[in-house]
Design a protein around this motif. Structure first.
Motif, PDB file in Angstrom:
ATOM      1  N   ASP A  58       9.000   4.304 -50.491  1.00  0.00           N
ATOM      2  CA  ASP A  58       7.793   4.577 -50.290  1.00  0.00           C
ATOM      3  C   ASP A  58       7.428   5.908 -49.528  1.00  0.00           C
ATOM      4  OD1 ASP A  58       6.017   1.922 -50.865  1.00  0.00           O
ATOM      5  OD2 ASP A  58       7.707   1.218 -49.473  1.00  0.00           O
ATOM      6  N   LEU A  59       8.420   6.459 -48.991  1.00  0.00           N
ATOM      7  CA  LEU A  59       8.225   7.809 -48.200  1.00  0.00           C
ATOM      8  C   LEU A  59       9.622   8.163 -47.801  1.00  0.00           C
ATOM      9  CD1 LEU A  59       6.430   9.764 -46.562  1.00  0.00           C
ATOM     10  CD2 LEU A  59       6.990   8.518 -44.575  1.00  0.00           C
ATOM     11  N   ILE A  60      10.086   9.583 -48.489  1.00  0.00           N
ATOM     12  CA  ILE A  60      11.278  10.331 -47.886  1.00  0.00           C
ATOM     13  C   ILE A  60      10.861  11.158 -46.886  1.00  0.00           C
ATOM     14  CG2 ILE A  60      13.036  11.502 -48.756  1.00  0.00           C
ATOM     15  CD1 ILE A  60      12.584  10.219 -51.359  1.00  0.00           C
ATOM     16  N   VAL A  61      11.795  11.046 -45.931  1.00  0.00           N
ATOM     17  CA  VAL A  61      11.488  12.319 -44.989  1.00  0.00           C
ATOM     18  C   VAL A  61      12.966  12.948 -44.671  1.00  0.00           C
ATOM     19  CG1 VAL A  61      11.045  13.014 -42.353  1.00  0.00           C
ATOM     20  CG2 VAL A  61       9.878  10.919 -43.571  1.00  0.00           C
ATOM     21  N   PRO A  62      13.169  14.120 -45.175  1.00  0.00           N
ATOM     22  CA  PRO A  62      14.290  14.961 -45.022  1.00  0.00           C
ATOM     23  C   PRO A  62      13.844  15.714 -43.820  1.00  0.00           C
ATOM     24  CG  PRO A  62      12.733  16.148 -46.508  1.00  0.00           C
ATOM     25  CD  PRO A  62      12.132  15.051 -46.010  1.00  0.00           C
ATOM     26  N   ARG A  63      15.240  15.531 -42.793  1.00  0.00           N
ATOM     27  CA  ARG A  63      15.300  16.380 -41.608  1.00  0.00           C
ATOM     28  C   ARG A  63      16.489  17.172 -41.713  1.00  0.00           C
ATOM     29  NH1 ARG A  63      14.030  13.766 -36.698  1.00  0.00           N
ATOM     30  NH2 ARG A  63      14.941  15.544 -35.820  1.00  0.00           N
ATOM     31  N   GLY A  64      16.356  18.595 -42.033  1.00  0.00           N
ATOM     32  CA  GLY A  64      17.405  19.727 -42.055  1.00  0.00           C
ATOM     33  C   GLY A  64      16.769  21.110 -42.542  1.00  0.00           C
ATOM     34  N   GLY A  65      17.744  21.613 -42.994  1.00  0.00           N
ATOM     35  CA  GLY A  65      17.555  23.036 -43.443  1.00  0.00           C
ATOM     36  C   GLY A  65      16.579  23.217 -44.668  1.00  0.00           C
ATOM     37  N   GLU A  66      16.393  24.517 -45.120  1.00  0.00           N
ATOM     38  CA  GLU A  66      15.554  24.640 -46.502  1.00  0.00           C
ATOM     39  C   GLU A  66      16.217  24.148 -47.715  1.00  0.00           C
ATOM     40  OE1 GLU A  66      13.175  28.335 -46.789  1.00  0.00           O
ATOM     41  OE2 GLU A  66      14.393  28.898 -45.076  1.00  0.00           O
ATOM     42  N   ARG A  67      17.808  24.000 -47.685  1.00  0.00           N
ATOM     43  CA  ARG A  67      18.456  23.579 -48.894  1.00  0.00           C
ATOM     44  C   ARG A  67      18.381  22.356 -49.070  1.00  0.00           C
ATOM     45  NH1 ARG A  67      24.576  25.770 -48.933  1.00  0.00           N
ATOM     46  NH2 ARG A  67      24.518  24.488 -50.660  1.00  0.00           N
ATOM     47  N   LEU A  68      18.386  21.356 -47.958  1.00  0.00           N
ATOM     48  CA  LEU A  68      18.127  20.114 -47.809  1.00  0.00           C
ATOM     49  C   LEU A  68      16.853  19.963 -48.306  1.00  0.00           C
ATOM     50  CD1 LEU A  68      19.090  17.209 -47.502  1.00  0.00           C
ATOM     51  CD2 LEU A  68      18.335  17.421 -45.025  1.00  0.00           C
TER      52      LEU A  68
END
Length: 399
Positions: free
Chosen positions: A178-188
């Motif tokens: 339902d939701l994705i939260v990427p935590r990291g740099g611009e490439r990720l």
């Protein structure tokens, strides 16, 4: 999705506090394996990887902070009864399943998961390979706490996927997301946005700016710049660019004083053409891409502007939309800056390092969102819910 009672969720968190405290030695020992295998060339990533006694204490504190907060699920947003007798109630509701993809930081395995779990979401965690040993033992802690309280381990699960497998999972998830939260740099972040088939909440790059107005108090300015740049270089709220009004009294002397303060703190200085004419020993900006870059290092840009409007335009062109500050003694000028700069957090006479859930009264945070939907800024417990309408009738039909 099954709604868990506040009581059972809080019992899981009570168990987690005890388990994390009991296992702290083993957690730090597992983390040492990750540290020993890590290439220390990326100092910011290495700093985020470290788990020590203070980090374990921080995990425990985050769990306790979330445990005592009110349950965000099932709260009434609005309650209406129409003339027809139809009753319409809007309540907060869980997202469902949240996938959190993150680099390096093992504490995210605790701090992000505890928020999503208290908000009644199922959590999938995809940590970086550099933190595999740390994340595995923290997942074991979660599973022990869940089972101890009669819940399935599936509520919180670490995904063991390689890059290609992660890409395929994003495109064609084996279970509903339902939701994705990427935590990291611009490439990720770009990787997730390019491949995801569901909503993505962006915790964007920092690249934070500070504007020094003509009437700025110079003592405050030096203190704020030094704190924002050096307090934690790996933080997304760290300062990267300083724009200085060329009409400041004793301009050249103040630039040289700022140079001295930054050099004493081992900060590498880059300058634009105009400031380079004064601070001639510093390297000049060679390409425009530098303006877009989040440094995550002891590195800073000093540049000259002639007005507040020019500063605002530059910030809105290049910044990551995270945090921006103005140093001025003029409240009207500060208000103009804060209204016109397009960032999640704007500051008057204060360090950008305060863009943090704990510092802003939100408590533990999942991320600092630079998106405008559905929430901007620190993403805390109250923001990890969506809403649902409950409509009650008595044979009502629309005519």
């Amino acid at each position: 999705m099954k709604l868990l009672s506040s009581e059972i969720k809080n019992k899981v968190l009570e168990s987690m506090v005890k388990i994390i405290d009991r296992e702290r030695h083993n957690i730090i020992k597992a983390n040492k394996k990750d540290l020993d295998a890590f290439n220390r060339e990326d100092q910011a990533l290495f700093d985020r990887l470290v788990v020590n006694e203070a980090k374990v204490d921080g995990m425990i504190k985050a769990i306790e902070e979330v445990r005592v907060q009110n349950d965000p699920v099932g709260n009434v947003i609005s309650d209406l009864t129409l003339d027809s007798g139809l009753k319409i109630t809007n309540k907060t509701a869980p997202f469902g399943t949240i996938l959190i993809i993150y680099e390096s930081r093992p504490d995210v395995t605790i701090e992000a998961a505890v928020l999503a779990f208290k908000a009644n979401n199922k959590i999938l965690l995809k940590g970086g390979k550099e933190a595999i040993n740390s994340n595995l033992i923290l997942e074991q802690c979660w599973h022990e706490a869940l089972v101890e309280n009669g819940l399935s381990k599936d509520w919180i699960k670490l995904l063991h996927l390689k890059r290609e497998e992660t890409q395929e999972f994003l495109r064609n998830p084996s279970e509903p997301l339902d939701l994705i939260v990427p935590r990291g740099g611009e490439r990720l972040i770009k990787f997730v946005k390019d491949h995801a088939s569901c909503a993505v909440l962006i915790s964007g790059r920092g690249n934070n700016f500070l504007y020094v107005a003509q009437d700025a108090n110079w003592e405050k300015t030096l203190k704020v710049i030094l704190n924002a740049k050096t307090d934690k270089i790996s933080g997304c709220n760290a300062l990267d660019k300083v724009l200085i009004n060329k009409n400041i009294p004793n301009y050249e002397a103040k630039l040289k004083e700022l140079q001295h303060v930054l050099r004493r703190a081992n900060v590498n200085i880059l300058v634009d053409e105009n400031i380079g004419n004064i601070l001639s020993s510093e390297n000049k900006i060679q390409e425009e891409d530098t303006w877009y870059e989040e440094f995550l290092a002891l590195k800073i840009v000093l540049a000259e502007v002639s007005s507040l409007d020019e500063a605002v335009e530059k910030i809105n062109t290049y910044s990551g939309g995270h945090s921006a500050a103005i140093l001025t003694e003029d409240k009207n000028k500060a208000a103009q800056f804060m209204e016109q700069v397009d960032s999640a957090a704007v500051y008057h006479n204060a360090s950008t390092r305060f863009t943090d859930g704990g510092q802003m009264g939100v408590g533990a945070e999942l991320a600092i969102s630079t998106d405008k939907l559905h929430h901007r800024g620190p993403l805390g417990l109250k923001q990890l819910v969506t809403n649902k309408y409950y409509v009650f009738g008595d044979g009502h039909v629309r005519v």
